[in-house]
Design a protein around this motif. Structure first.
Motif, PDB file in Angstrom:
ATOM      1  N   ILE A 288       0.848  -1.238   0.004  1.00  0.00           N
ATOM      2  CA  ILE A 288      -0.041   0.075  -0.011  1.00  0.00           C
ATOM      3  C   ILE A 288       1.056   1.069   0.106  1.00  0.00           C
ATOM      4  CG2 ILE A 288      -1.557   1.184   1.448  1.00  0.00           C
ATOM      5  CD1 ILE A 288      -2.945  -1.341   2.434  1.00  0.00           C
ATOM      6  N   GLY A 289       2.003   1.167   0.709  1.00  0.00           N
ATOM      7  CA  GLY A 289       2.686   2.260   0.736  1.00  0.00           C
ATOM      8  C   GLY A 289       3.688   2.697  -0.639  1.00  0.00           C
ATOM      9  N   ARG A 290       3.846   1.809  -1.191  1.00  0.00           N
ATOM     10  CA  ARG A 290       4.405   1.884  -2.671  1.00  0.00           C
ATOM     11  C   ARG A 290       3.209   2.041  -3.673  1.00  0.00           C
ATOM     12  NH1 ARG A 290       8.987  -3.028  -3.007  1.00  0.00           N
ATOM     13  NH2 ARG A 290       9.485  -1.533  -4.932  1.00  0.00           N
ATOM     14  N   LEU A 291       2.057   1.848  -3.323  1.00  0.00           N
ATOM     15  CA  LEU A 291       0.933   2.269  -4.120  1.00  0.00           C
ATOM     16  C   LEU A 291       0.702   3.772  -4.193  1.00  0.00           C
ATOM     17  CD1 LEU A 291      -1.630  -0.356  -3.677  1.00  0.00           C
ATOM     18  CD2 LEU A 291      -0.889   0.273  -5.890  1.00  0.00           C
ATOM     19  N   ALA A 292       0.828   4.181  -2.659  1.00  0.00           N
ATOM     20  CA  ALA A 292       0.609   5.408  -2.552  1.00  0.00           C
ATOM     21  C   ALA A 292       1.715   6.260  -3.039  1.00  0.00           C
ATOM     22  CB  ALA A 292       0.553   5.748  -1.071  1.00  0.00           C
ATOM     23  N   ALA A 293       3.033   5.954  -2.664  1.00  0.00           N
ATOM     24  CA  ALA A 293       4.301   6.736  -3.431  1.00  0.00           C
ATOM     25  C   ALA A 293       3.989   6.754  -5.139  1.00  0.00           C
ATOM     26  CB  ALA A 293       5.284   5.903  -3.152  1.00  0.00           C
ATOM     27  N   SER A 294       3.641   5.766  -5.660  1.00  0.00           N
ATOM     28  CA  SER A 294       3.554   5.786  -7.128  1.00  0.00           C
ATOM     29  C   SER A 294       2.132   6.735  -7.415  1.00  0.00           C
ATOM     30  CB  SER A 294       3.371   4.436  -7.622  1.00  0.00           C
ATOM     31  OG  SER A 294       3.010   4.285  -9.052  1.00  0.00           O
ATOM     32  N   ALA A 295       1.643   6.927  -6.695  1.00  0.00           N
ATOM     33  CA  ALA A 295       0.324   7.910  -7.182  1.00  0.00           C
ATOM     34  C   ALA A 295       0.660   9.077  -6.665  1.00  0.00           C
ATOM     35  CB  ALA A 295      -0.925   7.565  -6.390  1.00  0.00           C
TER      36      ALA A 295
END
Length: 433
Positions: A288-295
């Motif tokens: 989820i953290g990497r999803l947020a960073a990518s967004a």
């Protein structure tokens, strides 16, 4: 009872999914095969991720846990995430690191009890071995999956002539001395060699190059339909591969969702989830953290995203058993083939609260499926799930649900044909909303 062809086909596919997945590592491989066929891209945790809107991805940790997701069309901070969690492991018997033992001319394999299985159900079954093996290579080691299709092991019962009170006192095994599994007749090569040789032959390597393994005993009998209208199914590992299959099927059927949709299937639920690959680890938070960073979300929008998210913990539920009515809480006797079960516990063994229960009821109504509510007898200890663990670590609203079943933690469990389609439809509605 009338069962449509599509409902029967979905249950048939569930049985095939389970029969292809005799260990957590095989379960992940089965999921991965289906995800790749649907165009999902494999992300490695050691790589940098570049995620695209509408992209379909999955990541694997430790070979036995997998997270798959579809990037939603709308900003995650405005929609939140739609998450469904389940687990890949089931209770049973795991081999020890050096299992071979010569016992008066017979080779036995020492086992440890994994989780809380109904041990008596492992007796007199056609058992075999499945799991993963690490093999020496010039550069270190490589990991291979292993599965023996034919029966290799057995746990024979003691004859009633030597256990006269078994029907009155129940079948019990001493876990150290009476659970080792019979492999074959011993010879001059020794018990450990007798154990290693068939594994080496199956993998096409030298026995001396077998370094380590994680192997469990599994029942080679395939899943089946039963009942006068073939309205029930029987198989091993319905708890909880049925939930994995329902969630994965719902995700694969989801096209262009507004919110990001995510399935997380964890190992080690049956032993507490506290591991790097378990729900108590960092896997889902890392993804989820990497999803947020990518967004491009900052910490404020990351928290807004979680505040709008909803987590469904999907694990099987205890169906009312007509032979044991006293085991159930009056008014909460959920029945097979009557729809998904919302599981509640005041002591937070389940993550459900009044708001999340109502939300899942609305999801079921949207999907056009019935729903039921379950609470455990107050004077019996209640099991738990990944629901409270994930909800606490992520701080998101969560509900615990499951399809009703009989004989949970038996080597041969039973559930309803209709319920699997009901659950898949409900989870699909949760993703699309």
């Amino acid at each position: 009872m009338t069962i449509s062809d599509s409902t029967r086909a979905r249950a048939t596919d569930l049985l095939a999914f389970i029969d292809a997945s005799p260990s957590p590592w095989h379960a992940v491989q089965t999921c991965e095969t289906r995800l790749q066929a649907a165009g999902f891209a494999h992300l490695l945790e050691v790589d940098r991720w570049s995620l695209q809107a509408g992209g379909r991805y999955y990541a694997i940790r430790g070979g036995s846990s997998i997270i798959a997701f579809i990037i939603g069309a709308q900003p995650a901070a405005e929609t939140g995430l739609r998450l469904i969690g389940a687990h890949t492991d089931s209770p049973g018997l795991r081999l020890k690191p050096k299992p071979g033992e010569d016992a008066q001319g017979m080779v036995r394999l020492g086992v440890e009890v994994y989780g809380g299985p109904l041990l008596a159900t492992f007796a007199d079954r056609d058992l075999s071995l499945a799991g993963r093996v690490n093999i020496r290579t010039p550069g270190g080691f490589t990991t291979r999956l292993l599965r023996f299709d034919e029966p290799l092991l057995r746990l024979p019962n003691l004859a009633i002539h030597m256990n006269r009170e078994v029907n009155e006192n129940g079948l019990k095994f001493n876990k150290q001395t009476e659970l080792p599994l019979l492999l074959g007749v011993s010879d001059e090569s020794g018990a450990e060699t007798r154990f290693r040789q068939p594994i080496a032959e199956a993998l096409g390597v030298a026995a001396a190059d077998l370094l380590s393994w994680e192997l469990n005993a599994y029942d080679t009998q395939k899943g089946s339909f039963w009942g006068v209208d073939r309205e029930f199914i029987a198989d091993s590992q319905l708890d909880n591969l049925a939930s994995c299959h329902a969630a994965l099927s719902a995700l694969l059927a989801t096209a262009n969702p507004p919110a990001t949709c995510l399935c997380a299937f964890f190992d080690h639920e049956e032993v507490g989830s506290e591991s790097a690959v378990g729900a108590g680890g960092s896997f889902v938070a890392d993804v989820i953290g990497r999803l947020a960073a990518s967004a491009g979300l900052d910490s404020e929008d990351h928290r807004r995203m979680l505040a709008r998210s909803f987590f469904i913990s999907a694990d099987m539920a205890h169906a009312w058993h007509p032979n044991f009515p006293a085991a159930y809480e009056p008014g909460h006797r959920v029945t097979v083939n009557a729809g998904p079960v919302i599981k509640c516990n005041a002591n937070q063994r389940y993550s459900t609260d009044a708001d999340t229960a109502a939300r899942f009821m609305a999801i079921c109504e949207k999907a056009g499926v019935p729903w039921q509510q379950y609470a455990h007898r107050t004077d019996l200890g209640c099991g738990s799930t990944i629901g409270p663990i994930v909800a606490a670590r992520l701080g998101i609203a969560s509900v615990d649900v499951g399809s009703p079943m009989w004989a949970m933690h038996s080597i041969r469990e039973s559930a309803g044909v209709l319920d699997h389609t009901y659950m898949t439809a409900a989870l699909g509605a949760a993703f699309s909303g």
